[in-house]
Design a protein around this motif. Structure first.
Motif, short mmCIF file in Angstrom:
data_model
loop_
_atom_site.label_atom_id
_atom_site.label_comp_id
_atom_site.label_asym_id
_atom_site.label_seq_id
_atom_site.Cartn_x
_atom_site.Cartn_y
_atom_site.Cartn_z
N ALA A 240 11.50 -22.11 37.83
CA ALA A 240 12.61 -22.95 37.72
C ALA A 240 13.80 -22.38 38.50
CB ALA A 240 12.98 -23.19 36.00
N SER B 60 8.12 -27.52 39.03
CA SER B 60 8.72 -27.02 37.83
C SER B 60 8.69 -25.65 37.27
CB SER B 60 7.86 -27.67 36.35
OG SER B 60 6.40 -27.30 36.35
N THR B 61 7.97 -24.61 37.91
CA THR B 61 7.98 -23.34 37.72
C THR B 61 7.53 -22.62 38.91
OG1 THR B 61 7.01 -23.57 35.52
CG2 THR B 61 7.00 -21.28 36.36
N ARG C 149 7.19 -32.24 42.44
CA ARG C 149 8.11 -31.42 42.12
C ARG C 149 7.76 -30.20 41.52
NH1 ARG C 149 11.79 -30.07 38.05
NH2 ARG C 149 10.31 -31.07 36.37
N LYS D 81 4.15 -24.06 38.79
CA LYS D 81 3.58 -25.26 38.44
C LYS D 81 3.95 -26.49 39.14
CE LYS D 81 2.30 -23.09 33.76
NZ LYS D 81 2.61 -23.22 32.19
N TYR D 82 3.48 -27.37 39.06
CA TYR D 82 4.14 -28.80 39.66
C TYR D 82 3.65 -30.03 38.69
CZ TYR D 82 4.12 -25.80 43.87
OH TYR D 82 4.23 -24.98 44.99
N GLU D 83 4.69 -30.83 38.96
CA GLU D 83 4.51 -32.18 38.32
C GLU D 83 4.30 -33.09 39.47
OE1 GLU D 83 8.08 -33.21 36.27
OE2 GLU D 83 7.79 -31.40 34.90
N ASP E 103 9.14 -30.17 47.99
CA ASP E 103 10.09 -29.35 47.02
C ASP E 103 10.48 -27.95 47.98
OD1 ASP E 103 10.59 -27.11 45.29
OD2 ASP E 103 10.62 -28.96 43.83
#
Length: 276
Positions: free
Chosen positions: A73, A70-71, A68, A86-88, A162
């Motif tokens: 957003a 995250s940035t 996912r 940025k990723y999770e 994503d």
């Protein structure tokens, strides 16, 4: 008579032991033989003018891997220039070698597993950390990100990618709207230059969003060096028989009648090179 009876009993006992031993050897051989034969999913090849395409399904599986972004957003606007991403990620290790037979027979990144980041269906950039920056021009952009094995094959289940709109700097008033829920085709591989043994088997891989392909339905039309193949399985395809020098791949997402499905990225042409 007593001696003969004993002799007969001994002979019968020896025969039974021999039969049992033979049975055990036969069973052991059968088990050893069956366990030594690899179980693979057979896939039909397609061939035209010496060029062969074969789908494969035996790559290492990561069914619970999740990605996912995250940035940036959703709904935010990133400043012009180098955009931070940025990723999770869960249940998937970046920089790990994927293993399996395909890591040895195809182009394989020595840096291991990674993220493919694709902006507006341009050639992807590979990233081996969950955070990085990437120069993106001002405007609204379609960003597809997905997890990749070390040899660049994408993970294709829902949680592994994503897709979102990213706004950078100022946008033009007439920026067209991108439908995140419409059927889309994105290009991934092949890419750049292949040398040495990597030229013998080159992977064709693409990404589908909001659609499936199947026999008699929606398909991907792949035209490789002028040779047309209809792909009805979402899988990586092994290409063999490509000539040295420049090669061209055109991918199109088409309906059951062969008509191109509307979408900004549903027809894409790329070139790549093979060198000795």
């Amino acid at each position: 008579m007593q001696i003969s009876t004993r002799l007969l009993s001994s002979l019968l006992l020896l025969a039974l032991v021999a039969c049992d031993a033979a049975k055990q050897v036969t069973e052991a051989t059968s088990v050893a033989t069956s366990s030594s034969v690899p179980t693979t999913i057979s896939a039909a090849s397609m061939e035209k003018n010496g060029l062969r395409l074969t789908p494969f399904f035996d790559s290492p599986k990561f069914p619970t891997a999740q990605l996912r972004m995250s940035t940036p957003a959703t709904g935010s606007t990133a400043p012009s220039g180098a955009v931070p991403f940025k990723y999770e990620i869960t249940n998937f290790l970046l920089t790990k070698m994927s293993g399996g037979m395909h890591s040895e027979e195809m182009a394989n990144s020595m840096k291991g597993q990674h993220i493919h980041n694709i902006v507006d269906n341009e050639p992807y950039t590979a990233h081996y950390e969950t955070g990085f920056t990437k120069n993106v021009v001002d405007g609204q952009h379609v960003v597809l990100s997905f997890l990749s094995r070390s040899y660049h094959e994408s993970l294709k289940h829902r949680g592994a990618y994503d897709l979102r709109l990213v706004t950078v700097g100022k946008t033009a008033p007439s920026t067209p709207t991108f439908d995140l829920k419409a059927p889309h085709l994105f290009y991934s591989r092949p890419k750049d230059v292949y040398t040495g043994k990597d030229t013998q088997k080159v992977m064709l891989d693409f990404y589908l969003v909001n659609t499936t392909i199947e026999p008699g339905g929606t398909q991907v039309r792949a035209t490789i060096n002028g040779n047309e193949f209809m792909l009805d399985q979402w899988a990586p395809y092994m290409m063999e028989g490509l000539p040295m020098g420049e090669n061209t791949v055109k991918l199109e997402l088409v309906d059951a009648g062969g008509k191109l499905i509307d979408g900004p990225f549903n027809s894409v042409t790329r070139s790549f090179s093979l060198q000795p």
